[in-house]
Design an enzyme around this catalytic site. Structure first.
Site, PDB file in Angstrom:
ATOM      1  N   LYS A 173       0.869  -1.191   0.000  1.00 31.37           N
ATOM      2  CA  LYS A 173       0.000   0.000   0.000  1.00 31.37           C
ATOM      3  C   LYS A 173       0.889   1.218   0.000  1.00 31.37           C
ATOM      4  O   LYS A 173       1.822   1.334   0.799  1.00 31.37           O
ATOM      5  CB  LYS A 173      -0.877  -0.010   1.246  1.00 31.37           C
ATOM      6  CG  LYS A 173      -1.658   1.293   1.403  1.00 31.37           C
ATOM      7  CD  LYS A 173      -2.786   1.132   2.350  1.00 31.37           C
ATOM      8  CE  LYS A 173      -2.413   1.497   3.758  1.00 31.37           C
ATOM      9  NZ  LYS A 173      -3.556   1.974   4.529  1.00 31.37           N
TER      10      LYS A 173
HETATM   11  C1  R5P Z   1      -2.677   4.674   8.544  1.00 35.28           C
HETATM   12  O1  R5P Z   1      -3.077   4.952   9.633  1.00 35.28           O
HETATM   13  C2  R5P Z   1      -3.231   3.539   7.878  1.00 35.28           C
HETATM   14  O2  R5P Z   1      -2.333   2.679   7.255  1.00 35.28           O
HETATM   15  C3  R5P Z   1      -4.375   3.847   6.948  1.00 35.28           C
HETATM   16  O3  R5P Z   1      -5.000   2.641   6.746  1.00 35.28           O
HETATM   17  C4  R5P Z   1      -4.010   4.445   5.616  1.00 35.28           C
HETATM   18  O4  R5P Z   1      -3.333   5.643   5.741  1.00 35.28           O
HETATM   19  C5  R5P Z   1      -5.225   4.587   4.694  1.00 35.28           C
HETATM   20  O5  R5P Z   1      -6.135   5.452   5.232  1.00 35.28           O
HETATM   21  P1  R5P Z   1      -6.367   6.917   4.626  1.00 35.28           P
HETATM   22  O6  R5P Z   1      -7.108   6.703   3.334  1.00 35.28           O
HETATM   23  O7  R5P Z   1      -7.163   7.632   5.643  1.00 35.28           O
HETATM   24  O8  R5P Z   1      -5.009   7.505   4.379  1.00 35.28           O
END
Ligand code: R5P
Length: 267
Positions: A173
């Site tokens: 990711k």
């Molecule tokens: C960080 O806290 C996490 O990995 C989140 O799952 C990631 O940042 C995705 O969430 P957002 O779309 O709010 O950035």
């Protein structure tokens, strides 16, 4: 990638047969505490679950706020040990493989902090988690977390994603960036894009559109969904982009129509 049946089956629950994935990220509390929009996790998660392919969260929120009968693949956040008040890169593995198995997770997620103080520790943790996952057929999602002074450009994110792949992660990711295709080209595992900080709905939909157009399998979106004035509208719109290849304009209409129909019902 050749893999055992269990691993392939779990991955197929996350990345659907069209090669795309909508992951709902609600794991923010693991270092942010009661994040805006996630103060009462069950209330946030329940209406969104039907529209997500998988859900990314911590074991605490899973146990307390998700019905065990819910048939939704779980991507369990298994790294942490720090808070917003401290050096964020100082993470370790926080869940045992045995508990991941008990919780029937479809993947384990861990952050790597390339270029940060604890770069080495987080990368070694990733490698160890992959070793554990391989034993039991559980894929690992590496999260390319960004330190305070790190640029979110293709050079830095491409470096992080490639290292994650080299260490054996099954999905990575990362953030969307300019020249995203370059990052995709040099990363031999599926890439899923995080939403990032809350932005206007149109911008978040553009990000989702550009990410899949640029070669990502989909999005792992949190704040741009649950902090929206219409979380269900947003996840439906994102889903249409990821799985139905609709344009940003069409997706925005889906968001607006959900928002308006809720407002009509309330009045
Ligand atoms: C960080 O806290 C996490 O990995 C989140 O799952 C990631 O940042 C995705 O969430 P957002 O779309 O709010 O950035």
């Amino acid at each position: 990638m050749s893999m055992n049946w269990g691993m392939a089956n779990r991955l197929a629950r996350i990345i659907k047969s069209d090669g795309r994935a909508v992951m709902l990220a609600v794991d923010h509390g693991y270092f942010l505490g009661p994040t805006s929009g996630l103060e009462e996790p069950r209330k946030t998660i329940e209406p969104l679950m039907p529209h997500a392919d998988s859900i990314m969260l911590t074991r605490g929120v899973l146990r307390t706020s998700v019905d065990a009968k819910a048939d939704k693949p779980i991507v369990l956040r298994v790294s942490g040990g720090t808070s917003i008040l401290k050096e964020l890169s100082n993470e370790d593995i926080t869940v045992s493989i045995e508990d991941c198995i008990r919780l029937n997770v479809s993947a384990m997620a861990l952050s790597i902090f390339v270029g940060s103080d604890f770069e080495k520790e987080t990368l070694v943790s990733l490698a160890k988690l992959v070793d554990e996952g391989e034993k039991y057929g559980i894929p690992v999602l590496a999260v390319t977390a960004v330190g305070k002074d790190m640029a979110r450009d293709v050079r830095y994110l491409g470096l992080s994603c490639r290292i994650a792949a080299e260490l054996g992660a099954h999905i990575v990711k990362t953030y969307y960036c300019d020249n995203f295709e370059e990052l995709i080209g040099s990363c031999p595992i599926p890439v899923i894009v995080a939403g990032g900080k809350k932005t206007p709905e149109m911008e978040a939909l553009e990000l989702a559109y550009n990410a899949v157009k640029g070669g990502a399998v989909g999005v792992d979106m949190g704040r741009n969904i649950f902090q929206s004035d219409s979380p269900v509208g947003m996840i439906k719109a994102v889903r249409a982009i990821v799985h139905e290849n609709v344009s940003v304009k069409e997706a925005f209409k889906i968001y607006e129509s959900e928002k308006n129909s809720k407002a009509r019902k309330a009045s």
